[in-house]
Design a protein around this motif. Structure first.
Motif, mmCIF file in Angstrom:
data_model
loop_
_atom_site.group_PDB
_atom_site.id
_atom_site.type_symbol
_atom_site.label_atom_id
_atom_site.label_comp_id
_atom_site.label_asym_id
_atom_site.label_seq_id
_atom_site.Cartn_x
_atom_site.Cartn_y
_atom_site.Cartn_z
ATOM 1 N N TYR A 187 89.529 5.645 107.034
ATOM 2 C CA TYR A 187 88.822 4.123 106.621
ATOM 3 C C TYR A 187 88.493 4.400 105.306
ATOM 4 C CZ TYR A 187 88.919 2.597 111.418
ATOM 5 O OH TYR A 187 89.518 2.169 112.901
ATOM 6 N N GLY A 188 88.501 3.453 104.548
ATOM 7 C CA GLY A 188 88.050 3.151 103.227
ATOM 8 C C GLY A 188 88.703 4.243 102.375
ATOM 9 N N GLY A 189 89.736 4.943 102.859
ATOM 10 C CA GLY A 189 90.569 5.999 101.963
ATOM 11 C C GLY A 189 89.646 7.056 101.315
ATOM 12 N N LYS A 190 88.894 7.562 102.250
ATOM 13 C CA LYS A 190 87.564 8.269 101.627
ATOM 14 C C LYS A 190 88.106 9.596 101.206
ATOM 15 C CE LYS A 190 83.207 9.267 101.213
ATOM 16 N NZ LYS A 190 82.281 8.443 100.819
ATOM 17 N N SER A 191 89.280 10.229 101.790
ATOM 18 C CA SER A 191 89.848 11.433 101.520
ATOM 19 C C SER A 191 91.068 11.244 100.756
ATOM 20 C CB SER A 191 89.933 12.324 102.656
ATOM 21 O OG SER A 191 89.111 12.791 103.171
ATOM 22 N N ILE A 192 91.125 11.913 99.457
ATOM 23 C CA ILE A 192 92.364 11.635 98.612
ATOM 24 C C ILE A 192 92.988 12.900 98.409
ATOM 25 C CG2 ILE A 192 93.125 10.947 96.129
ATOM 26 C CD1 ILE A 192 90.609 9.070 96.167
ATOM 27 N N ILE A 193 94.483 12.766 98.826
ATOM 28 C CA ILE A 193 95.130 13.945 98.771
ATOM 29 C C ILE A 193 95.555 14.465 97.225
ATOM 30 C CG2 ILE A 193 97.798 14.851 99.060
ATOM 31 C CD1 ILE A 193 96.064 14.261 101.565
ATOM 32 N N HIS A 194 95.553 15.838 96.996
ATOM 33 C CA HIS A 194 95.732 16.487 95.554
ATOM 34 C C HIS A 194 97.111 17.076 95.508
ATOM 35 C CE1 HIS A 194 91.726 15.346 94.610
ATOM 36 N NE2 HIS A 194 91.227 16.027 95.452
ATOM 37 N N GLU A 195 97.611 17.670 96.289
ATOM 38 C CA GLU A 195 98.877 17.932 96.289
ATOM 39 C C GLU A 195 99.715 17.736 97.750
ATOM 40 O OE1 GLU A 195 98.613 22.807 97.212
ATOM 41 O OE2 GLU A 195 97.206 22.041 95.440
ATOM 42 N N LYS A 196 101.015 17.725 97.509
ATOM 43 C CA LYS A 196 101.768 17.285 98.727
ATOM 44 C C LYS A 196 101.325 18.166 99.941
ATOM 45 C CE LYS A 196 106.521 16.588 99.948
ATOM 46 N NZ LYS A 196 107.938 16.284 99.487
ATOM 47 N N THR A 197 101.015 17.665 100.953
ATOM 48 C CA THR A 197 100.527 18.405 102.209
ATOM 49 C C THR A 197 100.881 17.923 103.302
ATOM 50 O OG1 THR A 197 98.419 18.324 100.514
ATOM 51 C CG2 THR A 197 98.225 19.573 102.773
ATOM 52 N N ALA A 198 101.130 18.624 104.220
ATOM 53 C CA ALA A 198 101.058 18.212 105.821
ATOM 54 C C ALA A 198 99.705 17.983 106.436
ATOM 55 C CB ALA A 198 102.001 19.095 106.644
ATOM 56 N N ILE A 199 99.615 16.916 107.116
ATOM 57 C CA ILE A 199 98.298 16.444 107.774
ATOM 58 C C ILE A 199 98.374 15.977 108.838
ATOM 59 C CG2 ILE A 199 98.333 14.254 106.753
ATOM 60 C CD1 ILE A 199 95.316 14.438 106.176
ATOM 61 N N SER A 200 97.544 16.215 110.027
ATOM 62 C CA SER A 200 97.748 15.818 111.376
ATOM 63 C C SER A 200 96.452 15.105 111.570
ATOM 64 C CB SER A 200 97.981 17.144 112.147
ATOM 65 O OG SER A 200 99.180 17.686 111.660
ATOM 66 N N THR A 201 96.647 14.294 112.642
ATOM 67 C CA THR A 201 95.393 13.878 113.262
ATOM 68 C C THR A 201 95.104 14.323 114.811
ATOM 69 O OG1 THR A 201 96.119 11.851 112.437
ATOM 70 C CG2 THR A 201 94.324 11.526 113.627
ATOM 71 N N TYR A 202 93.712 14.707 115.008
ATOM 72 C CA TYR A 202 93.539 15.190 116.353
ATOM 73 C C TYR A 202 92.559 14.431 117.266
ATOM 74 C CZ TYR A 202 95.829 19.264 114.383
ATOM 75 O OH TYR A 202 96.784 20.339 113.940
ATOM 76 N N ASP A 203 92.721 14.443 118.376
ATOM 77 C CA ASP A 203 92.026 13.249 119.481
ATOM 78 C C ASP A 203 90.609 13.518 119.982
ATOM 79 O OD1 ASP A 203 92.713 15.416 121.146
ATOM 80 O OD2 ASP A 203 93.820 14.365 122.555
ATOM 81 N N ILE A 204 89.687 13.997 118.779
ATOM 82 C CA ILE A 204 88.489 13.846 119.070
ATOM 83 C C ILE A 204 87.650 13.172 118.070
ATOM 84 C CG2 ILE A 204 86.304 15.380 118.997
ATOM 85 C CD1 ILE A 204 87.292 15.531 121.658
ATOM 86 N N GLY A 205 86.838 12.296 118.468
ATOM 87 C CA GLY A 205 86.246 11.485 117.428
ATOM 88 C C GLY A 205 84.708 11.418 117.873
ATOM 89 N N ILE A 231 87.116 19.041 108.560
ATOM 90 C CA ILE A 231 87.243 17.800 109.196
ATOM 91 C C ILE A 231 87.329 16.924 108.007
ATOM 92 C CG2 ILE A 231 86.387 15.951 110.802
ATOM 93 C CD1 ILE A 231 85.508 18.170 112.633
ATOM 94 N N LEU A 232 88.384 16.074 107.913
ATOM 95 C CA LEU A 232 88.251 15.214 106.538
ATOM 96 C C LEU A 232 87.527 13.800 106.942
ATOM 97 C CD1 LEU A 232 92.301 15.726 105.520
ATOM 98 C CD2 LEU A 232 90.053 16.617 104.442
ATOM 99 N N PRO A 233 86.527 13.526 105.893
ATOM 100 C CA PRO A 233 86.124 12.291 106.012
ATOM 101 C C PRO A 233 86.835 10.919 105.603
ATOM 102 C CG PRO A 233 85.464 13.292 103.829
ATOM 103 C CD PRO A 233 86.295 14.320 104.551
ATOM 104 N N ARG A 234 86.697 9.886 106.377
ATOM 105 C CA ARG A 234 85.821 9.744 107.367
ATOM 106 C C ARG A 234 86.519 10.041 108.850
ATOM 107 N NH1 ARG A 234 84.698 3.932 104.931
ATOM 108 N NH2 ARG A 234 82.975 4.454 103.054
ATOM 109 N N CYS A 238 89.653 10.175 116.658
ATOM 110 C CA CYS A 238 90.377 11.243 116.104
ATOM 111 C C CYS A 238 89.817 11.432 114.651
ATOM 112 C CB CYS A 238 91.724 10.604 115.884
ATOM 113 S SG CYS A 238 91.992 9.056 115.013
ATOM 114 N N PHE A 239 90.235 12.663 114.349
ATOM 115 C CA PHE A 239 89.892 13.010 112.908
ATOM 116 C C PHE A 239 91.057 13.686 112.407
ATOM 117 C CE2 PHE A 239 89.225 16.919 115.391
ATOM 118 C CZ PHE A 239 89.713 17.864 114.588
ATOM 119 N N SER A 240 91.230 13.672 110.878
ATOM 120 C CA SER A 240 92.276 14.354 110.434
ATOM 121 C C SER A 240 91.942 15.523 109.723
ATOM 122 C CB SER A 240 92.777 13.202 108.923
ATOM 123 O OG SER A 240 93.133 12.225 109.630
#
Lengths: 351, 351
Positions: free
Chosen positions: A260-278, A300-303, A308-310
């Motif tokens: 939400y709101g693009g709060k986290s910004i990627i700095h280098e090419k990365t694999a990212i996953s979402t997990y089912d706890i929020g 746990i990446l904001p927001r 879920c969380f990323s």
């Protein structure tokens, strides 16, 4: 699907820590451990925790209200609930009396209260719940007059965690309370009720007790929040872990944004996953005002979202909480709050 | 006993705010309101909220998982769940596909998936859940090959609340997604699925949409957390109030202390009561680091307990929350978290 594990060996171990201490402080008296299973077993799950308590030969338990009590009454000799009133007379379910209103309200719903077992809570200094010591006789007379069974008289020492003279002052007041009840028992001719006062931290710091029972909540779940040094508290083992499962994985490029709101910004090419706890599952919402790490060290990446969380990870499953004290310290609270807010809808598994 | 009220008129009013806006931005198309009832109806209670949605002629709803879906499927034409997999084929329950794994896992449990309705979630920039736009054709081919019914294709705009160009960029990407699905529908010969993307804030800030549906969660419950000015958001009315009942009252003298660790100290002779809501019920724990007021202006005295709080009041009943935004602002969060963490064990009443 996310799930919670409850470690039965850790539970038995924690119970043992308490029982060993009780044997040490009073070898003559077999002081019982009453398990506090209120608030859905401190968030661990009432069903699973009541099973564990039963399997470990605990016979007296304490819950929040009548609704919790009726769910587990068949497993124990006695189930005392702390708040609200009973809707039916059930032999081994005992409401706690905090005021005359509790008695009158039950009489209005149930009618004749004769034979009903109750416990009487007496205020010894927390000034929160219970009747006043000076009103003890009046309450006991009322209970006898209505032919109720006075199962227990108890207090609650609110200074177990603190370096504070109040702890001892409340212990002394509890002794005065017991002596007064013993006198009244002889005078009015009723069977001596059981006595209890000590919670987890109070029990483990106590050097002596001749109570019949201690009420153990947080220590059975593997935590203590004492300010004072309590050696045996260090041996407690948390029994709960929370796991999340992967929803999806993607590879992102620098400058791409997450959540939400693009709060986290990627700095280098990365694999990212979402997990089912929020936060809808009872985990605290991560909004970026503090860094929250998983037990594996990943952030746990904001927001974080409601469901879920990323995270920079690709594992199918990930542990989210293995120590509620860590989350508690980040969010200016205590493990109790972290644990009790875990959603009862998450699956629980005994391991 | 503590209880929660849900105001049905406020719910109908909030629904009306959304419907009026939809009529305004596209008078030609009857865009439906899909109600988001996930996470126990944003903490309001799934049972009560699904009844209210049904009574207000909402026919499509969205929940968290299969477990929530089966509880309410009989009340609606369609129930889509966002996370996890289905354990059975049920005509009007639609899992959301985020990855090939979702399909494989369901096949492993259910066997033949033919006839099962699914919705396909496509990532348009939140980089959280859903498949990538470039993989769309591959996913649709797989769904067709397994004879599943593609009920919907949807995205989620994560920038509804922010003053940010991303909002429009994601709207544009959603349009590209829809165009691509329309082409594939002609090319591969499958019926056009329904389209949806807009959440509460996105809907109320949108100037046009030709989607089939909007997914409304927080606005139906009476809140919005927009940074940008949205005129109609000001008309939303919170539907939930939380009430606590008195456990006991006492009169305390100067220098007497209240609660765990005696954190609150009395300055003048005062009547004080304890009420039956604590952090175990999902209310935030009050530890003294900030002042938390009740709607009547009285303070929740630190420290609050798992099952109760103390307050300079003697009323039998007291409102604890009438505006989740107030509690959210104190605890550095958003109303969503305040609401979803309310214990499902608290009684809910429609008013």
């Amino acid at each position: 699907m996310a799930y919670i594990t409850i470690n039965k060996e850790h539970f038995a171990h924690n119970l043992c820590v308490i029982q060993e201490h009780l044997k040490m402080i009073n070898p003559q008296k077999n002081i019982q451990v009453g398990a506090v299973l209120k608030d859905n077993g401190y968030g661990h799950g009432l069903e699973i925790m009541s099973n564990l308590a039963q399997q470990n030969n605990i016979t007296s338990v304490f819950v929040k209200n009548y609704e919790e009590a009726i769910k587990i009454a068949h497993k124990f000799d006695s189930v005392t609930f702390f708040y609200g009133i009973a809707h039916k007379k059930i032999t081994n379910i005992y409401p706690t009396i905090h005021s005359f209103n509790d008695i009158f309200n039950m009489e209005r719903i149930i009618g004749d209260l004769s034979g009903m077992g109750v416990e009487l809570k007496v205020n010894i200094g927390m000034n929160r719940n219970g009747i006043e010591l000076r009103d003890l006789e009046q309450y006991i007379e009322m209970i006898l007059q209505k032919n109720m069974r006075l199962i227990g008289v108890f207090s609650h020492n609110g200074y177990g965690d603190e370096i504070d003279d109040e702890f001892q002052r409340e212990c002394d007041l509890h002794d005065i309370l017991k002596e007064k009840v013993r006198q009244l028992s002889r005078q009015l001719g009723f069977p001596l009720p059981r006595f209890h006062s000590l919670s987890s931290s109070c029990t483990l710091r106590a050097k002596y007790s001749d109570d019949d029972l201690v009420r153990i909540g947080i220590a059975l779940y593997g935590y203590l929040t004492n300010e004072i040094e309590i050696e045996s508290a260090k041996n407690l083992k948390p029994i709960l872990k929370l796991y999340a499962n992967k929803i999806s994985t993607r590879v992102l490029n620098p400058a791409e944004k997450i959540g939400y709101g693009g709060k986290s910004i990627i700095h280098e090419k990365t694999a990212i996953s979402t997990y089912d706890i929020g936060y809808g599952d009872g985990m605290y919402r991560v909004n970026g005002s503090k860094k929250v790490l998983l037990p594996n060290g990943k952030e746990i990446l904001p927001r974080s979202s409601m469901d879920c969380f990323s995270c920079y990870d690709t594992a199918n499953e990930i542990c989210v909480i293995d120590d509620a004290a860590y989350i508690a310290s980040l969010f200016d609270t205590i493990p109790y709050e972290v644990l009790t807010r875990l959603s009862p809808f998450i699956e629980r598994r005994i391991i």
